[in-house]
Design a protein around this motif. Structure first.
Motif, PDB file in Angstrom:
ATOM      1  N   MET A  45       0.838  -1.177   0.000  1.00 48.79           N
ATOM      2  CA  MET A  45       0.000   0.000   0.000  1.00 48.79           C
ATOM      3  C   MET A  45       0.886   1.244   0.000  1.00 48.79           C
ATOM      4  N   ILE A  46       0.410   2.266  -0.686  1.00 48.78           N
ATOM      5  CA  ILE A  46       1.100   3.549  -0.733  1.00 48.78           C
ATOM      6  C   ILE A  46       0.231   4.571  -0.021  1.00 48.78           C
ATOM      7  N   ARG A  47       0.840   5.352   0.864  1.00 47.81           N
ATOM      8  CA  ARG A  47       0.123   6.418   1.556  1.00 47.81           C
ATOM      9  C   ARG A  47       0.526   7.733   0.921  1.00 47.81           C
ATOM     10  N   TYR A  48      -0.456   8.462   0.414  1.00 45.47           N
ATOM     11  CA  TYR A  48      -0.208   9.770  -0.158  1.00 45.47           C
ATOM     12  C   TYR A  48      -0.803  10.837   0.745  1.00 45.47           C
ATOM     13  N   THR A  49      -0.088  11.942   0.886  1.00 42.70           N
ATOM     14  CA  THR A  49      -0.670  13.127   1.487  1.00 42.70           C
ATOM     15  C   THR A  49      -1.311  13.868   0.327  1.00 42.70           C
ATOM     16  N   LEU A  50      -2.604  14.140   0.446  1.00 43.58           N
ATOM     17  CA  LEU A  50      -3.368  14.745  -0.639  1.00 43.58           C
ATOM     18  C   LEU A  50      -3.829  16.136  -0.226  1.00 43.58           C
ATOM     19  N   ILE A  51      -4.104  16.963  -1.227  1.00 43.43           N
ATOM     20  CA  ILE A  51      -4.588  18.318  -0.968  1.00 43.43           C
ATOM     21  C   ILE A  51      -5.643  18.653  -2.015  1.00 43.43           C
ATOM     22  N   CYS A  52      -6.730  19.288  -1.568  1.00 42.72           N
ATOM     23  CA  CYS A  52      -7.802  19.655  -2.500  1.00 42.72           C
ATOM     24  C   CYS A  52      -7.631  21.109  -2.948  1.00 42.72           C
ATOM     25  N   GLU A  53      -8.505  21.533  -3.843  1.00 44.95           N
ATOM     26  CA  GLU A  53      -8.422  22.895  -4.374  1.00 44.95           C
ATOM     27  C   GLU A  53      -8.622  23.954  -3.293  1.00 44.95           C
ATOM     28  N   ALA A  54      -9.260  23.592  -2.161  1.00 41.95           N
ATOM     29  CA  ALA A  54      -9.479  24.527  -1.063  1.00 41.95           C
ATOM     30  C   ALA A  54      -8.353  24.436  -0.026  1.00 41.95           C
ATOM     31  N   ALA A  55      -7.286  23.723  -0.364  1.00 42.98           N
ATOM     32  CA  ALA A  55      -6.082  23.583   0.466  1.00 42.98           C
ATOM     33  C   ALA A  55      -6.307  22.739   1.722  1.00 42.98           C
ATOM     34  N   GLY A  89      -4.476   9.532   1.871  1.00 43.53           N
ATOM     35  CA  GLY A  89      -5.163   8.504   1.098  1.00 43.53           C
ATOM     36  C   GLY A  89      -4.243   7.312   0.947  1.00 43.53           C
ATOM     37  N   TRP A  90      -4.811   6.126   1.027  1.00 42.62           N
ATOM     38  CA  TRP A  90      -4.041   4.883   0.881  1.00 42.62           C
ATOM     39  C   TRP A  90      -4.468   4.199  -0.412  1.00 42.62           C
ATOM     40  N   PHE A  91      -3.489   3.794  -1.211  1.00 40.37           N
ATOM     41  CA  PHE A  91      -3.770   3.190  -2.510  1.00 40.37           C
ATOM     42  C   PHE A  91      -2.871   1.988  -2.708  1.00 40.37           C
ATOM     43  N   ARG A  92      -3.353   1.038  -3.494  1.00 41.94           N
ATOM     44  CA  ARG A  92      -2.574  -0.170  -3.783  1.00 41.94           C
ATOM     45  C   ARG A  92      -1.300   0.191  -4.542  1.00 41.94           C
ATOM     46  N   ASN A  93      -1.398   1.133  -5.455  1.00 40.47           N
ATOM     47  CA  ASN A  93      -0.235   1.601  -6.215  1.00 40.47           C
ATOM     48  C   ASN A  93      -0.580   2.957  -6.829  1.00 40.47           C
ATOM     49  N   SER A  94       0.391   3.578  -7.485  1.00 44.14           N
ATOM     50  CA  SER A  94       0.143   4.914  -8.041  1.00 44.14           C
ATOM     51  C   SER A  94      -0.887   4.865  -9.170  1.00 44.14           C
ATOM     52  N   GLY A  95      -0.956   3.756  -9.890  1.00 48.42           N
ATOM     53  CA  GLY A  95      -1.953   3.609 -10.952  1.00 48.42           C
ATOM     54  C   GLY A  95      -3.374   3.640 -10.395  1.00 48.42           C
ATOM     55  N   ASP A  96      -3.576   3.010  -9.236  1.00 51.59           N
ATOM     56  CA  ASP A  96      -4.892   3.048  -8.591  1.00 51.59           C
ATOM     57  C   ASP A  96      -5.264   4.477  -8.210  1.00 51.59           C
ATOM     58  N   PHE A  97      -4.284   5.232  -7.689  1.00 53.30           N
ATOM     59  CA  PHE A  97      -4.558   6.629  -7.337  1.00 53.30           C
ATOM     60  C   PHE A  97      -5.006   7.402  -8.576  1.00 53.30           C
ATOM     61  N   GLY A 111      -9.197   9.962 -11.739  1.00 48.10           N
ATOM     62  CA  GLY A 111      -9.812  10.137 -13.056  1.00 48.10           C
ATOM     63  C   GLY A 111     -11.306   9.889 -13.028  1.00 48.10           C
ATOM     64  N   ARG A 112     -11.755   8.995 -12.165  1.00 52.71           N
ATOM     65  CA  ARG A 112     -13.195   8.695 -12.040  1.00 52.71           C
ATOM     66  C   ARG A 112     -13.849   9.530 -10.940  1.00 52.71           C
TER      67      ARG A 112
END
Length: 171
Positions: free
Chosen positions: A1-11, A16-24, A29-30
């Motif tokens: 699992m990959i843990r990403y620190t994510l940020i939205c347009e409102a900062a 978020g945890w994802f199986r791989n970068s392709g899943d993210f 995209g969806r």
């Protein structure tokens, strides 16, 4: 699992945890990745520091592990690498306080969902559709389904979320 620190347009920043970068990328995209604060689907990866294991960090983990009670160990029969009379710690047990807190919070969430929902077993996708289309009583349910069925439910506008399985749930 990959843990990403994510940020939205409102900062707003979140993880978020994802199986791989392709899943993210596919989930973004969806528009399945949304900010938990404002609901925005305009989400990007934030700048993150790499998780580098240093000797000081290993020493700190060893010191904290030595100060705490021993974690449950696998039995000799369940651990093929164990030598007679010796046990090995189970895989994926939390070793730091933050990780333990997260696992405990997930365990509490899982228990609340199970306590307040009906287990429909392998008929989850079918029952979720019946509820969505008004053919069955509206209620909280959980059960089992395939990834393909879960994606099809999402495409139909039926909200589904995976119920997290924790490392020691199957022990």
């Amino acid at each position: 699992m990959i843990r990403y620190t994510l940020i939205c347009e409102a900062a707003h920043s979140f993880e978020g945890w994802f199986r791989n970068s392709g899943d993210f990328e596919a989930q973004c995209g969806r528009e399945l990745v949304v900010c938990p604060v404002c609901g925005s689907s305009d989400v990007k990866k934030a700048l993150m520091a790499p998780a580098v294991s240093t000797s000081r960090k290993r020493e700190a983990i060893s010191a904290s592990a030595a100060a705490e009670p021993a974690a449950p160990a696998q039995t000799e029969a369940s651990s093929p690498a164990a030598t007679p009379g010796q046990t090995q710690p189970a895989a994926l047990l939390p070793t730091d306080v933050r990780h333990r807190e997260i696992v405990e919070a997930l365990r509490t969430l899982r228990a609340q969902v199970i306590a307040n929902s009906e287990n429909v077993g392998k008929g989850f996708a079918e029952e979720a559709r019946k509820i969505h289309y008004g053919e069955a009583e509206e209620r909280s349910i959980y059960g089992e389904t395939t990834l393909e069925d879960a994606e099809a439910l999402q495409e139909e506008g039926i909200s589904v979320l995976p119920l997290p399985e924790l490392p020691d749930d199957k022990n």
